[in-house]
Design a protein around this motif. Structure first.
Motif, PDB file in Angstrom:
ATOM      1  N   ILE A 176      28.258 114.239 -16.473  1.00 29.40           N
ATOM      2  CA  ILE A 176      27.374 113.385 -17.288  1.00 29.40           C
ATOM      3  C   ILE A 176      26.677 114.155 -18.399  1.00 29.40           C
ATOM      4  O   ILE A 176      26.497 113.647 -19.508  1.00 29.40           O
ATOM      5  N   LYS A 177      26.336 115.420 -18.132  1.00 28.35           N
ATOM      6  CA  LYS A 177      25.658 116.178 -19.196  1.00 28.35           C
ATOM      7  C   LYS A 177      26.564 116.316 -20.430  1.00 28.35           C
ATOM      8  O   LYS A 177      26.096 116.273 -21.569  1.00 28.35           O
ATOM      9  N   GLN A 178      27.859 116.465 -20.173  1.00 24.57           N
ATOM     10  CA  GLN A 178      28.817 116.616 -21.267  1.00 24.57           C
ATOM     11  C   GLN A 178      28.826 115.369 -22.164  1.00 24.57           C
ATOM     12  O   GLN A 178      28.871 115.472 -23.385  1.00 24.57           O
ATOM     13  N   VAL A 179      28.775 114.197 -21.549  1.00 28.81           N
ATOM     14  CA  VAL A 179      28.799 112.952 -22.327  1.00 28.81           C
ATOM     15  C   VAL A 179      27.507 112.799 -23.129  1.00 28.81           C
ATOM     16  O   VAL A 179      27.529 112.444 -24.311  1.00 28.81           O
ATOM     17  N   LEU A 180      26.381 113.105 -22.475  1.00 26.99           N
ATOM     18  CA  LEU A 180      25.085 112.934 -23.161  1.00 26.99           C
ATOM     19  C   LEU A 180      24.958 113.851 -24.378  1.00 26.99           C
ATOM     20  O   LEU A 180      24.312 113.485 -25.367  1.00 26.99           O
ATOM     21  N   THR A 181      25.555 115.045 -24.290  1.00 27.62           N
ATOM     22  CA  THR A 181      25.351 116.017 -25.368  1.00 27.62           C
ATOM     23  C   THR A 181      26.520 116.056 -26.364  1.00 27.62           C
ATOM     24  O   THR A 181      26.518 116.875 -27.271  1.00 27.62           O
ATOM     25  N   ASP A 182      27.518 115.191 -26.189  1.00 31.47           N
ATOM     26  CA  ASP A 182      28.640 115.133 -27.131  1.00 31.47           C
ATOM     27  C   ASP A 182      28.187 114.352 -28.367  1.00 31.47           C
ATOM     28  O   ASP A 182      28.059 113.131 -28.343  1.00 31.47           O
ATOM     29  N   GLN A 183      27.963 115.081 -29.470  1.00 28.98           N
ATOM     30  CA  GLN A 183      27.380 114.455 -30.666  1.00 28.98           C
ATOM     31  C   GLN A 183      28.263 113.375 -31.277  1.00 28.98           C
ATOM     32  O   GLN A 183      27.787 112.521 -32.011  1.00 28.98           O
ATOM     33  N   TYR A 224      20.441 104.687 -18.955  1.00 30.82           N
ATOM     34  CA  TYR A 224      20.274 104.054 -20.270  1.00 30.82           C
ATOM     35  C   TYR A 224      18.777 103.886 -20.588  1.00 30.82           C
ATOM     36  O   TYR A 224      18.303 104.274 -21.665  1.00 30.82           O
ATOM     37  N   ASP A 225      18.058 103.295 -19.648  1.00 28.05           N
ATOM     38  CA  ASP A 225      16.618 103.064 -19.877  1.00 28.05           C
ATOM     39  C   ASP A 225      15.878 104.385 -20.099  1.00 28.05           C
ATOM     40  O   ASP A 225      14.986 104.480 -20.951  1.00 28.05           O
ATOM     41  N   THR A 226      16.263 105.414 -19.333  1.00 34.48           N
ATOM     42  CA  THR A 226      15.567 106.701 -19.438  1.00 34.48           C
ATOM     43  C   THR A 226      15.847 107.382 -20.777  1.00 34.48           C
ATOM     44  O   THR A 226      14.941 107.981 -21.368  1.00 34.48           O
ATOM     45  N   ILE A 227      17.091 107.285 -21.262  1.00 38.49           N
ATOM     46  CA  ILE A 227      17.413 107.859 -22.576  1.00 38.49           C
ATOM     47  C   ILE A 227      16.485 107.248 -23.623  1.00 38.49           C
ATOM     48  O   ILE A 227      15.862 107.950 -24.428  1.00 38.49           O
ATOM     49  N   ARG A 228      16.367 105.921 -23.605  1.00 38.52           N
ATOM     50  CA  ARG A 228      15.550 105.222 -24.601  1.00 38.52           C
ATOM     51  C   ARG A 228      14.070 105.601 -24.455  1.00 38.52           C
ATOM     52  O   ARG A 228      13.384 105.862 -25.448  1.00 38.52           O
ATOM     53  N   ALA A 230       8.708 117.252 -18.446  1.00 36.35           N
ATOM     54  CA  ALA A 230       8.317 117.490 -17.046  1.00 36.35           C
ATOM     55  C   ALA A 230       8.858 118.835 -16.570  1.00 36.35           C
ATOM     56  O   ALA A 230       8.177 119.571 -15.863  1.00 36.35           O
ATOM     57  N   LEU A 231      10.095 119.133 -16.964  1.00 36.43           N
ATOM     58  CA  LEU A 231      10.671 120.437 -16.610  1.00 36.43           C
ATOM     59  C   LEU A 231      10.589 121.341 -17.827  1.00 36.43           C
ATOM     60  O   LEU A 231      11.338 121.180 -18.774  1.00 36.43           O
ATOM     61  N   GLY A 245      18.035 120.388 -24.227  1.00 31.84           N
ATOM     62  CA  GLY A 245      16.648 120.152 -23.825  1.00 31.84           C
ATOM     63  C   GLY A 245      16.398 118.727 -23.354  1.00 31.84           C
ATOM     64  O   GLY A 245      15.896 118.502 -22.246  1.00 31.84           O
ATOM     65  N   TYR A 246      16.748 117.770 -24.193  1.00 27.36           N
ATOM     66  CA  TYR A 246      16.499 116.374 -23.795  1.00 27.36           C
ATOM     67  C   TYR A 246      17.465 115.910 -22.712  1.00 27.36           C
ATOM     68  O   TYR A 246      17.105 115.066 -21.883  1.00 27.36           O
ATOM     69  N   ALA A 247      18.690 116.459 -22.662  1.00 18.83           N
ATOM     70  CA  ALA A 247      19.617 116.091 -21.581  1.00 18.83           C
ATOM     71  C   ALA A 247      18.995 116.480 -20.238  1.00 18.83           C
ATOM     72  O   ALA A 247      18.998 115.699 -19.280  1.00 18.83           O
ATOM     73  N   GLN A 248      18.438 117.680 -20.177  1.00 18.46           N
ATOM     74  CA  GLN A 248      17.796 118.137 -18.948  1.00 18.46           C
ATOM     75  C   GLN A 248      16.644 117.211 -18.548  1.00 18.46           C
ATOM     76  O   GLN A 248      16.504 116.817 -17.392  1.00 18.46           O
ATOM     77  N   GLU A 249      15.825 116.848 -19.516  1.00 19.66           N
ATOM     78  CA  GLU A 249      14.665 116.006 -19.240  1.00 19.66           C
ATOM     79  C   GLU A 249      15.081 114.590 -18.818  1.00 19.66           C
ATOM     80  O   GLU A 249      14.555 114.032 -17.846  1.00 19.66           O
ATOM     81  N   ILE A 250      16.039 114.021 -19.542  1.00 20.31           N
ATOM     82  CA  ILE A 250      16.504 112.661 -19.234  1.00 20.31           C
ATOM     83  C   ILE A 250      17.118 112.614 -17.832  1.00 20.31           C
ATOM     84  O   ILE A 250      16.827 111.717 -17.044  1.00 20.31           O
ATOM     85  N   LEU A 251      17.950 113.611 -17.500  1.00 19.42           N
ATOM     86  CA  LEU A 251      18.612 113.602 -16.190  1.00 19.42           C
ATOM     87  C   LEU A 251      17.611 113.824 -15.063  1.00 19.42           C
ATOM     88  O   LEU A 251      17.743 113.245 -13.982  1.00 19.42           O
ATOM     89  N   PHE A 252      16.586 114.621 -15.325  1.00 17.49           N
ATOM     90  CA  PHE A 252      15.534 114.794 -14.300  1.00 17.49           C
ATOM     91  C   PHE A 252      14.790 113.473 -14.095  1.00 17.49           C
ATOM     92  O   PHE A 252      14.592 113.024 -12.967  1.00 17.49           O
TER      93      PHE A 252
END
Ligand SMILES: [Zn+2]
Length: 275
Positions: free
Chosen positions: A163-170, A208-212, A240-241, A179-186
Motif C-alpha cells: 500500500i505504501k507504494q501505491v500512496l507514494t506513486d506520483q 480514503y477518509d484518512t488521506i483527505r 503523530a509519529l 512523510g505523509y504516507a507514514q502518518e496516513i497509514l498510522f
C-alpha cells in the motif's frame, strides 16, 4: 523530511501573493549546485529567466509551478528537504543557498535544496514531455477528482503492490511522499507493507477518509512543523509519529514504535495498531 503536498500548496499560495508582476533581474547559481546540475536535477540558466515577468504561482502534488510570462515555467520540487524563501530586501538572503533570484524591485527569492530536489526552467510546450512532473496523478485534495470510486479503481489496478507504494506513486496520486504516507497509514491503522489485495472494503474506506483528513488538516495548519513557509516560519501540523520515533511509545497504545525499511525509505510503524 521533504516538501509534500500541504507544504507545496502553502508555498505556492504565499508566492502567488507577492511574486506576480515582478521581473527577474538576475539569477545567481551557487557552487553548491554543481552536483545537482551534473545529475540533471537543477537545470536553470540565467538566460532562461533574466528579464522575465513572473506570472501566477500554482502547485500540483509536490511540485511548484512558477509561470514565466509568456510561455515558460520555473519548476521546483524539494524531494528530501530544503527551503524556498522570499526576501523583501537582499539583506535577509541566507549565505547557504543553491539559487537566488534577484527581482527588479529589490526583493529576492532563494532556494536551498537539502539532499536532492528539482529546480528547472521548462517551456510550456515541453511540460508534458517531462518525466517529472509531466505525468502527475490524482490530486487528493480535489474532492471532485479524487473520489472514493476513483481511489478504489486505482487500488484495483495494483493488487500486488504494497500500500505504501501505491500512496507514494506520483503518477497515481500526486503529493504524498514518505512523510505523509507514514502518518496516513498510522492514522488509518494499516501496515505500510500490506498488499493492496489484502485490504478489506472497510480498510479502503478508512484509508480514503484518512488521506483527505490528514492532508487537509496539514494544509490548514500551513504544513508540518518540520518544514518552513516562504517567510521561514514553521508549519503547525504535528504528525503523530515524529521523525526518529523508533523505540518511543505509540501515542495511541504505548507499544514501542518500530522502524522499517519500505521501498528504500524509512517508515515508522506501531506493530500493535498497524497490522
Ligand atoms: Zn499503537
Amino acid at each position: 523530511m521533504a516538501i509534500e503536498l500541504p507544504e507545496a500548496r502553502t508555498l505556492a499560495t504565499q508566492m502567488n501573493e507577492v511574486l506576480p508582476g515582478k521581473v527577474i533581474a538576475r539569477l545567481h547559481v551557487s557552487d553548491e549546485c554543481a552536483s545537482l546540475i551534473r545529475q540533471g536535477f537543477v537545470n536553470v540558466r540565467p538566460a532562461d529567466v533574466t528579464g522575465k515577468v513572473i506570472g501566477a504561482v500554482t502547485s500540483q502534488g509536490k511540485w511548484i509551478f512558477l509561470k514565466l510570462e509568456p510561455d515558460a515555467y520555473l519548476l521546483f520540487a524539494l524531494e528530501t528537504g530544503g527551503k524556498i524563501l522570499f526576501h523583501r530586501s537582499p539583506q535577509s538572503v541566507p549565505e547557504r543557498l543553491n539559487l537566488r533570484f534577484d527581482l527588479s524591485d529589490g526583493s529576492a527569492l532563494s532556494v536551498r535544496i537539502v539532499g536532492w530536489g528539482f529546480a528547472k526552467a521548462v517551456l510550456e510546450r515541453e511540460l508534458k514531455a517531462q518525466r517529472y512532473p509531466g505525468h502527475l496523478g490524482l490530486s487528493p485534495l480535489d474532492a471532485e477528482e479524487f473520489t472514493p470510486a476513483r481511489f478504489s479503481a486505482l487500488l484495483d489496478e495494483t493488487p500486488k503492490q504494497v500500500i505504501k507504494q501505491v500512496l507514494t506513486d506520483q503518477r497515481r496520486i500526486a503529493g504524498i511522499g514518505n512523510g505523509y504516507a507514514q502518518e496516513i497509514l498510522f492514522q488509518a491503522r494499516i501496515h505500510p507493507k500490506r498488499r493492496v489485495a489484502d485490504l478489506t472494503e472497510g480498510d479502503k474506506k478508512r484509508l480514503y477518509d484518512t488521506i483527505r483528513e490528514v492532508l487537509s488538516e496539514a494544509l490548514r495548519l500551513g504544513g508540518r512543523d518540520s518544514e518552513c513557509d516562504v517567510y521561514d516560519v514553521a508549519g503547525r501540523y504535528r504528525p503523530a509519529l515524529a521523525a526518529r520515533a523508533e523505540g518511543k511509545p505509540c501515542p495511541r497504545c504505548g507499544t514501542p514504535i518500530e522502524k522499517l525499511r519500505v521501498l528504500g525509505g524509512a517508515s515508522y510503524v506501531c506493530p500493535n495498531c498497524q497490522e
